[in-house]
Design a protein around this motif. Structure first.
Motif, short mmCIF file in Angstrom:
data_model
loop_
_atom_site.label_atom_id
_atom_site.label_comp_id
_atom_site.label_asym_id
_atom_site.label_seq_id
_atom_site.Cartn_x
_atom_site.Cartn_y
_atom_site.Cartn_z
N GLN A 217 31.02 2.08 25.43
CA GLN A 217 30.22 1.25 24.54
C GLN A 217 30.69 -0.20 24.53
OE1 GLN A 217 30.78 3.56 21.01
NE2 GLN A 217 28.99 4.88 21.37
N MET A 218 32.00 -0.40 24.60
CA MET A 218 32.52 -1.77 24.69
C MET A 218 32.09 -2.41 26.01
SD MET A 218 34.17 -4.15 23.18
CE MET A 218 35.11 -3.37 21.86
N SER A 245 34.42 -13.77 26.31
CA SER A 245 35.76 -14.29 26.03
C SER A 245 36.47 -13.42 25.00
CB SER A 245 35.67 -15.74 25.52
OG SER A 245 35.11 -16.58 26.50
N VAL A 246 35.76 -13.04 23.94
CA VAL A 246 36.36 -12.21 22.90
C VAL A 246 36.80 -10.87 23.47
CG1 VAL A 246 35.89 -10.95 20.76
CG2 VAL A 246 35.13 -13.32 21.00
N ILE A 247 35.93 -10.25 24.26
CA ILE A 247 36.25 -8.93 24.80
C ILE A 247 37.40 -9.02 25.80
CG2 ILE A 247 35.36 -7.03 26.20
CD1 ILE A 247 32.64 -7.49 24.95
N LEU A 255 38.62 -1.28 28.49
CA LEU A 255 37.70 -1.32 29.63
C LEU A 255 38.25 -0.64 30.88
CD1 LEU A 255 36.49 -5.02 29.30
CD2 LEU A 255 35.36 -2.96 28.44
N HIS A 256 39.39 0.01 30.77
CA HIS A 256 40.06 0.54 31.97
C HIS A 256 39.15 1.45 32.78
CE1 HIS A 256 43.25 3.34 33.84
NE2 HIS A 256 43.06 2.31 34.61
N GLU A 257 38.49 2.37 32.14
CA GLU A 257 37.66 3.34 32.87
C GLU A 257 36.34 2.74 33.35
OE1 GLU A 257 37.09 6.58 30.26
OE2 GLU A 257 39.21 7.18 30.22
N SER A 287 38.43 -12.23 37.22
CA SER A 287 39.83 -12.67 37.20
C SER A 287 40.57 -12.12 36.00
CB SER A 287 39.89 -14.20 37.21
OG SER A 287 39.20 -14.74 36.11
N HIS A 288 39.92 -12.04 34.83
CA HIS A 288 40.57 -11.48 33.64
C HIS A 288 40.90 -10.01 33.85
CE1 HIS A 288 40.80 -14.52 30.51
NE2 HIS A 288 39.59 -14.95 30.83
N LEU A 289 39.94 -9.27 34.39
CA LEU A 289 40.20 -7.85 34.65
C LEU A 289 41.31 -7.64 35.66
CD1 LEU A 289 36.54 -6.47 34.80
CD2 LEU A 289 38.21 -6.04 33.00
#
Length: 839
Positions: A217-218, A245-247, A255-257, A287-289
């Protein structure tokens, strides 16, 4: 029922104009309206217009009421989350409309349905709401809508949605307080809508919803924000930037999966986003991930469609640009493991190709120059092995613009990029000049291309890099399949000339190559021979004792491999072992005289001469027999021509010089002293006197006469070569038969003459006219001998019978005029050839 203000907000411009006229008429009264209408065009028209406006408003109100009633009825029948989101999904396309009134109607419907669900005590909110993230994302984005009314309604919808989630958590909540208390609590928690700074609302909303959201959901909220970038609306862009940006800063751990899904969504949308700011927001997510989930992001990028297009290439470039040095090291190690995969074992040929293509993008950036040196030896060997895998198994299955492509080209491109990134400019230039890339991508010559690369690196590469490669190859040879071993061995044997190679334990050098002589793969055996010859000068290594084993390992080798291996063995031939080996080698070399490759034929003939030169007298009997078996082929190959006219001159010089060398060494070994003119490069069809002198010498040579059946052996060799695919050899063998039979005269048996005659008779039907004519002339000579034997005109000495009718016929046949005017068989063969061509 909508209020007047709400109706005004959702009405289009034409409806607002009608409503304005209607309100004006209602305020002025019938008389004033009448007078005003009279001045504008007549009383009847104005009353008609008023009636029309009333009808329009009634129709609009009825439509809104009917739609709400319908939605309420549908949701009442199935009071669950699935039905709610199914209805919302039908309205979702209007949430991103360019028309404000369409967005307003859509968000109004959203609020109506959410309010009904939140205030209905029988509504069931499932624990895992399937599209909750999408709904939250859509409403959060509308907070930034330029129409304040739409932002207010979106905020109200979020209040009701939060109430639904809270009710799901608090099952003891009283049903009579749902509409008031719960709404006010949600409003207090989520905050009041601020049209000046709506991004603060979005931050607060995501913060409060986050404990109730799953990872999926995120990710839906994030993907919804990214999806709105396609609309090219600056207000939506600002909202998307805020949400992403917030997330990324606060909730990235959830968000790993979902990393593969996010990366795939970004790849799909890059092609439809043209604004720099929007692309920057989207690529910043990558880049953030990567800072937290480098392996997942890398694997997701590798799963993008192949070949790599400009969008996935852009994602790789951004990834490299934003990585720190440590993260870049992690990235290249992940890719290196993908390149090192064995397609034969995994059945996956695509992943190594994609990883190699990714290396092309990475190594072409200046930032990766240092990391390229770090992985240089391992990546070099992995790419060379992958080249071998792809050319051996001919992997085809992906199309580009409906055309098949060569997978190996992507790996070669990565190999070139690697050499340039580590500044191996000299190696690159030499390989390019020596056609090394073509060798590497040839199934037959791959190991030769690897050897060329290794030898070139020995000349100019940084010595420390070569040491790293050498010590890497020691365990490299212990594992892997056929392609792996061949590539590694081809590089390893070239590095044995390094002083550091002598420090290797014997089990990893000498013993390994010794075992390789019995390998079932011919290329491995050939490479082991080359390596052992290199080690012949090492102290304490008795390589000469392995000569019999080396000779035995030549069995089953391809012609070119055989010739190359013999050339290596020739370097260490000496002593009794060498003499024994020569007997076996020369016998195998004779079989290559008729190889369809010119280079193999030339090398085999030349090595035959060298083997004869090295032969010792204690093997004289065996070598003599082998030389006699090769005598006619060597003479015939003096007549060989190159079919390529542009290379004929150089080829003639090189090839015939090797044939001449082999003949001269054979004569020297036999102790023969033939006339110099018989070992000539001149063509027999232009200089028949040379062929005449050659056959005269072979028939009259005392050493030949002592060898029982030697002339008959020469005769059969000539018959064998009449089937040669080489036209020049075929013609030469036919001419040789005619003159040899003529000089043998009475010594040739009736059976042999019949065999020669039958052979020539068949050749007179050959589709090549020059073969037919040559066979006709040779047949005349055979008929002359047959006629002579039939009439009882026998002679023991050809020279003493020079005045006989047969000799006169032979001399006449040498002249051009006699050739054209005598021989009835010549006319017969021309007729046969013409009829064959007609048919």
């Amino acid at each position: 029922m909508l209020s007047d203000s709400e109706v005004e907000e959702v009405q289009p411009a034409s409806e607002r104009a009608i409503q304005h006229d209607y309100n004006e008429m209602c305020q002025t009264g019938p008389q004033e309206s009448s007078s005003k209408m009279s001045r504008n065009g007549g009383q009847n028209y104005c009353y008609g217009k008023l009636q029309f406006v009333e009808q329009i408003m009634a129709l609009y109100n009825q439509t809104v009421q009917a739609m709400e009633a319908m939605l309420k009825c549908l949701l009442s029948k199935n009071r669950n989350t699935t039905e709610l989101f199914l209805l919302l999904e039908q309205v979702a396309p209007w949430m991103t409309s360019a028309q404000a009134h369409e967005r307003a109607r859509a968000v109004n419907t959203y609020v109506f349905l959410l309010k009904f669900a939140a205030t209905n005590p029988m509504f069931h909110m499932s624990p895992e709401c399937p599209r909750l993230g999408l709904l939250i994302g859509q409403l959060c984005l509308l907070l930034n809508d330029p129409e304040t009314k739409i932002g207010q309604q979106a905020m109200e919808g979020l209040y009701f949605l939060y109430s639904l989630i809270q009710r799901q958590k608090d099952t003891e909540m009283k049903t009579d307080s749902l509409e008031v208390d719960q709404y006010e609590m949600s409003k207090r928690i989520l905050g009041i809508y601020n049209p000046v700074r709506p991004h603060q609302n979005a931050v607060q909303i995501i913060k409060e919803f986050e404990p109730h959201l799953t990872s999926k959901q995120m990710a839906e909220i994030l993907l919804t924000a990214l999806d709105y970038l396609k609309e090219a609306n600056r207000h939506m862009t600002a909202a998307s930037h805020t949400i992403t940006s917030v997330i990324m800063e606060c909730y990235k751990h959830k968000l790993h999966e979902q990393v593969p899904e996010i990366v795939d969504k970004i790849y799909q949308q890059l092609g439809s986003i043209y604004q720099f700011q929007d692309r920057h927001i989207m690529l910043k997510v990558i880049s953030h991930l990567a800072h937290t989930y480098m392996a997942e992001v890398c694997n997701a990028l590798l799963n993008c469609p192949f070949p790599i297009d400009r969008f996935s290439a852009e994602m790789w470039y951004v990834l490299v640009k934003t990585c720190s040095d440590s993260e870049l090291t992690v990235l290249v190690n992940i890719l290196l493991k993908k390149v090192q995969l064995s397609p034969k074992a995994t059945g996956d040929y695509i992943t190594p190709l994609v990883a190699a293509s990714a290396f092309c993008k990475l190594l072409s950036t200046p930032k990766c120059s240092d990391v390229a040196l770090y992985i240089y030896p391992r990546l070099l060997m992995a790419l060379l092995v992958q080249v071998h895998y792809n050319i051996r198994h001919n992997v085809i299955g992906i199309t580009v613009s409906q055309e098949e492509y060569e997978p190996v080209s992507y790996i070669v491109m990565a190999l070139k990029t690697l050499l340039l990134s580590v500044r191996c400019y000299y190696e690159f230039a030499v390989i390019d000049k020596e056609q090394g890339w073509e060798l590497l991508t040839s199934c037959e010559d791959h190991h030769r291309g690897v050897g060329l690369l290794a030898r070139t690196m020995l000349q100019s590469s940084y010595y420390f890099d070569l040491q790293r490669i050498l010590y890497l190859l020691v365990p490299f040879l212990e594992r892997g399949d056929e392609e792996h071993q061949i590539t590694a061995m081809a590089f390893f044997v070239e590095l044995l000339c390094m002083p550091e190679a002598r420090r290797l334990p014997e089990q990893y050098s000498f013993q390994r190559l010794k075992r390789g002589l019995m390998n079932e793969i011919p290329v491995i055996r050939a490479l082991c021979i080359k390596g052992l010859v290199t080690m012949a000068n090492w102290p304490g290594k008795e390589v000469n004792l392995l000569l019999p084993t080396m000779t035995k390992s030549l069995s089953g080798m391809d012609g070119r491999l055989f010739v190359e291996s013999v050339a290596e063995i020739e370097k260490i031939l000496d002593g009794h072992e060498g003499a024994d080996c020569i007997c076996n080698i020369t016998l195998s070399l004779q079989e290559l005289f008729s190889d369809n490759r010119e280079s193999v034929r030339a090398s085999a003939i030349y090595l035959f001469g060298k083997m004869v030169r090295r032969a010792k007298k204690n093997n004289k009997l065996v070598i003599r027999q082998q030389i006699l078996e090769s005598m006619v082929p060597l003479f015939l190959h003096l007549q060989e021509e190159n079919s390529d006219i542009s290379k004929a001159s150089s080829y003639q010089h090189i090839f015939l010089s090797k044939s001449k060398y082999a003949l001269e060494e054979s004569f020297h070994f036999l102790g023969w002293k033939p006339p110099k003119q018989i070992v000539s490069w001149k063509a027999w069809y232009e200089h028949e006197d040379i062929l005449d002198e050659t056959c005269r010498y072979l028939v009259g040579c005392p050493q030949v006469q002592k060898q029982q059946g030697a002339l008959q052996r020469f005769l059969y060799q000539g018959i064998f070569y009449t089937e040669s695919p080489l036209l020049s050899i075929k013609r030469a063998s036919i001419m040789f038969l005619g003159f040899l039979v003529l000089h043998m005269d009475s010594t040739v048996g009736k059976e042999d003459l019949d065999l020669v005659s039958q052979t020539l008779e068949g050749l007179m039907h050959d589709p090549e006219v020059s073969v037919c004519v040559t066979a006709a002339h040779a047949q005349d000579r055979v008929f002359a001998i047959l006629s002579k034997q039939k009439n009882g005109l026998e002679s023991n000495n050809v020279t003493a019978a020079s005045d006989t009718a047969a000799e006169k016929l032979m001399r006449n046949s040498r002249s051009q005029n006699a050739f054209r005017n005598s021989s009835s068989s010549l006319f017969r063969v021309i007729s046969l050839w013409k009829s064959a061509n007609i048919n």
